[in-house]
Enzyme design. Structure first.
Site, PDB file in Angstrom:
ATOM      1  N   ASP A 286      47.186  62.794  42.693  1.00 31.57           N
ATOM      2  CA  ASP A 286      48.541  63.001  43.029  1.00 31.57           C
ATOM      3  C   ASP A 286      49.355  61.725  42.576  1.00 31.57           C
ATOM      4  O   ASP A 286      48.846  60.626  42.452  1.00 31.57           O
ATOM      5  CB  ASP A 286      48.633  63.560  44.284  1.00 31.57           C
ATOM      6  CG  ASP A 286      50.057  64.175  44.609  1.00 31.57           C
ATOM      7  OD1 ASP A 286      50.868  64.208  44.008  1.00 31.57           O
ATOM      8  OD2 ASP A 286      50.074  64.845  45.668  1.00 31.57           O
TER       9      ASP A 286
HETATM   10  C1  BGC Z   1      53.360  65.840  45.310  1.00 32.55           C
HETATM   11  C2  BGC Z   1      52.416  66.832  44.188  1.00 32.55           C
HETATM   12  C3  BGC Z   1      53.279  66.892  42.998  1.00 32.55           C
HETATM   13  C4  BGC Z   1      53.340  65.512  42.451  1.00 32.55           C
HETATM   14  C5  BGC Z   1      53.979  65.380  40.971  1.00 32.55           C
HETATM   15  C6  BGC Z   1      53.632  64.638  44.430  1.00 32.55           C
HETATM   16  O1  BGC Z   1      54.354  63.946  45.088  1.00 32.55           O
HETATM   17  O2  BGC Z   1      52.371  65.657  46.027  1.00 32.55           O
HETATM   18  O3  BGC Z   1      52.450  68.065  44.806  1.00 32.55           O
HETATM   19  O4  BGC Z   1      52.543  67.765  41.969  1.00 32.55           O
HETATM   20  O5  BGC Z   1      54.115  64.663  43.183  1.00 32.55           O
HETATM   21  O6  BGC Z   1      55.159  65.586  41.018  1.00 32.55           O
END
Ligand code: BGC
Length: 760
Positions: A286
């Site tokens: 993530d």
């Molecule tokens: C979130 C994810 C997301 C990623 C990319 C993160 O802050 O937890 O769910 O896919 O960012 O944008």
């Protein structure tokens, strides 16, 4: 024909036939093996680097950092860049100017639609309509793929049982079985059913692995700590369902799991995911999840990067820990080439499966984008789906639907906003396009209905709280008049109306990432306003926007009609018009329990039996209950009203006993004994009376969405077999245990009819 030529032709024909018969994976293996032979270690690590730079390519070709890196083969993927032309320009650099011409993978958070936005996932789940959910993902894929996107960070299948956590909005609720069905539907919708054969099939990324929905205290990014018994029986099921449905990638979660952050958790990322579940795709961090291992106390950036790779995390999102340290770790013997190769191979396989080596521009369709994004057809489907997601929580004296012609006062801070209709995580949406609720109601009611609008209150009395809840272009134009003045104006509007429609609740950014709340009621000034509106004695319909279950005890007692509309997407307002004015009868059912108070949390319907269950007669000493609150929720899982009414007969079993090799049919008659046509979601729950381990009081095992005309009767049947009764016992062996089971069918998890069934 000369014999020699014939023999050659035959040999060729056989070779072609054999080649064609060769499984696709074997061809892929050969291709990737050849490619990897040519790659330097830097280029291999480059494939593991996923970066975002927003709209990096403007006009002449882009941000120098990315451009230079792409030329050197140091960028495997990029995300959240919008527009086919921009993506084409970046891809062109990769395939024309880098040494090995490896295409870049382009991802985006296409969470509940692309430009045509569907209800937030929590709302979408309340449709219990798997074809509609699959279709929403398909439409999202059609739109995103035309715009250059071939990979979406969705579905989020975290089980959520704590509405303080803002990300409940992004998931499908508290139930594993329903969550698993939704996971399958979404993965199939995105990926299609034919190995990405179409240029509208995009790869899904299941997230957040794992247990992100169980963060302590509902506070985002907090640890999750849980028994493996609960994990395997409840929380892991939807991830596994998504993987079984073929999801191509998995995103690690920000939280730690039983002491080890998910990004460095070998047990999760390798033992469970790959060894137990046979997952063949790639794993991705993530946002800065690898870098954050430093704050988790796992070491410096070099140490945590090595640790994540060794745990089974293939691709590093944003942190650049892999890019900057993995080669050094390899040289120092801290990671092996085999580990780097394995991760690199999986990333390249994803690109191969998507067809990017065959055509790097497969997903860049400037002309298709102009025709297939935000189309009237897509919007019509979004509107229907939004109406299905609304949950009618209360409707005293059939106040709803309203009849056109009456004057209505539409009051509240969410009545006249466009930007707040689509809800959290809608990065591709044009926030200026959705209709406002006032417009949606006016269109549905027609010109003979007079609508008087007044804002009535701000979102919160406190401007800082309001700013926090209205970020990312979702401002609510804060009114600088005093709370009392705003309320007075609203009461004047109400005085002139026959009915009050109060449009309030949470703003869009009050749920979603990093939007945890300790108080999950309707915010202060709005609640005060609602009380004043009720005091007028005029009938009040509360159209409630929210991204989580709220505490609504006062509202349930005092407001005659409550329609929960979540955030319904691009067509939210028109769908609200459809339901409020009766063109569509509400049919959504809750997928998350609505507690009476925050003190009851976590509160969910499928809790384990206790040794001292609460009595039905209020508080009793030495029982599992509260001195100051009931155990029961305000609205249970599976609950939701309709404009019509459904009467249930008794559960009839085709046999009262069965063996592991046979099955039994449970049937029930459902009658629409109201005056309108409507949809009902018939729910099957099962309870195991005696088990080798403690069993939940009931568990959802099936459901059917049926349409019944007024007066119509249908018999709904569920097949019950041995598999349905299996669970992970204390030794984590997955099996059914002979004994007695309660087979319960009903309109929600509380109101069920029951029959006893014995597994011999
Ligand atoms: C979130 C994810 C997301 C990623 C990319 C993160 O802050 O937890 O769910 O896919 O960012 O944008």
């Amino acid at each position: 024909m000369p014999k020699k030529l014939l023999a050659t032709l035959l040999a060729c024909a056989i070779a072609v036939a054999l080649h064609a018969q060769q499984p696709k994976d074997a061809k892929m293996d050969v291709f990737i093996t050849q490619l990897m032979k040519k790659m330097t270690i830097d280029e291999k690590i480059g494939q593991l680097n996923l970066q975002t730079e927003g709209d990096i390519v403007t006009g002449s070709g882009g941000n120098s950092l990315s451009t230079e890196r792409i030329k050197k083969g140091l960028v495997g993927g990029m995300f959240n860049i919008k527009g086919a032309a921009k993506i084409r320009a970046i891809q062109k650099i990769a395939v024309e100017q880098s040494r090995l011409k490896i295409p870049v993978l382009f991802g985006m958070d296409v969470i509940h639609g692309y430009e045509t936005v569907f209800p937030i996932p929590l709302g979408l789940a309340c449709t219990w309509d798997m074809p509609a959910i699959e279709q929403s993902a398909r439409i999202a894929a059609i739109e995103a793929s035309a715009d250059g996107i071939c990979w979406t960070f969705s579905p989020m299948v975290d089980i959520t049982r704590d509405p303080r956590w803002g990300r409940v909005a992004e998931a499908g609720g508290e139930d594993p079985y329903l969550g698993g069905q939704i996971a399958k539907a979404m993965v199939t919708g995105y990926q299609g059913r034919d190995n990405f054969s179409s240029n509208t099939d995009i790869m899904s990324c299941v997230k957040h692995f794992a247990l992100y929905g169980a963060v302590e205290a509902g506070r985002d990014y907090n640890p999750a700590d849980m028994s493996t018994f609960r994990m395997f029986n409840d929380y892991l099921y939807p991830y596994q369902a998504a993987i079984d449905a073929g999801a191509g990638s998995v995103m690690a979660s920000f939280n730690s799991v039983n002491g080890t952050p998910a990004h460095a958790n070998r047990w999760l990322l390798t033992d469970v995911l790959r060894k137990q579940w046979d997952f063949k795709g790639f794993t991705v961090a993530d946002y800065d999840g690898v870098g954050e291992l430093v704050s988790h106390g796992m070491g410096n950036i070099q140490q945590v990067s090595a640790r994540a790779l060794k745990a089974g995390l293939d691709v590093d999102m944003v942190s650049e820990g892999y890019l900057s340290t993995l080669k050094k770790s390899y040289q120092e013997g801290k990671v092996t080439l085999a580990e780097i190769d394995a991760a690199c191979r999986r990333m390249l396989e994803a690109k191969y499966k998507l067809g990017l080596f065959a055509n790097p521009y497969k997903y860049c369709h400037e002309s298709r984008a102009s025709k297939s994004v935000y189309t009237p057809e897509h919007l019509a489907i979004a509107r229907k789906t939004a109406a299905e997601s609304f949950v009618l929580l209360k409707n005293a004296q059939n106040l709803l639907p309203l009849k056109p012609g009456k004057t209505i006062a539409v009051i509240g801070p969410l009545a006249n906003t466009r930007s707040n209709m689509v809800g959290t995580w809608s990065v591709a949406a044009d926030l200026t396009k959705p209709a406002t609720v006032v417009e949606g109601l006016q269109a549905a009611a027609g010109p003979d209905t007079k609508i008087i609008y007044a804002k009535g209150s701000n979102l919160f009395a406190d401007s800082t709280l309001e700013a926090n809840g209205t970020m990312f272009g979702r401002k609510l134009n804060r009114d600088n008049r005093s709370d009392a003045n705003l309320r007075a104006e609203a009461i004047q509007a109400a005085d002139k109306a026959d009915v009050i429609v109060a449009v309030m609740g949470e703003a869009s950014e009050m749920s979603g990432e990093s939007s945890s709340r300790t108080d999950i009621s309707i915010p202060d000034v709005q609640e005060d306003l609602l009380k004043e509106l009720v005091k007028t004695g005029k009938p009040v319909v509360l159209v409630l926007f929210t991204g989580r279950p709220l505490t609504l005890v006062w509202e349930d007692k005092n407001v005659p009609a409550i329609l929960n509309v979540w955030f319904g997407g691009s067509e939210a307002a028109n769908a609200i018009g459809d339901v409020v004015y009766g063109k569509v009868s509400p049919s959504g059912k809750l997928v998350s329990t609505f507690p009476r108070s925050v003190g009851q949390i976590p509160l969910y319907y499928n809790n384990f039996s206790t040794g001292r269950p609460a009595s039905d007669h209020g508080f009793e000493k030495f029982r599992s209950n509260y001195m100051d609150e009931k155990n029961a929720p305000l609205y249970p899982f599976g609950y939701g009203l309709s404009y019509t009414h459904f009467a249930y007969g008794d559960v009839k079993l085709s046999a009262s006993e069965f063996s592991a090799k046979s099955n039994v049919t449970a049937a029930i008659e459902v009658k629409n004994d109201g005056e309108d046509d409507g949809d009902e979601i018939v729910q099957l729950y099962i309870h195991q009376r005696v088990g080798s381990a403690v069993r939940p009081v009931k568990e959802l095992k099936g459901f059917q969405r049926i349409h019944l005309k007024a007066g119509e009767v249908k018999t709904v049947r569920f097949t019950i077999d041995n598999d349905m009764l299996k669970y992970y016992n204390a030794e984590l062996a997955y099996k059914a245990e002979p004994g007695d089971f309660d087979i319960m069918i009903g309109t929600n998890s509380r109101d069920v009819k029951s029959a006893k069934l014995t597994l011999k």
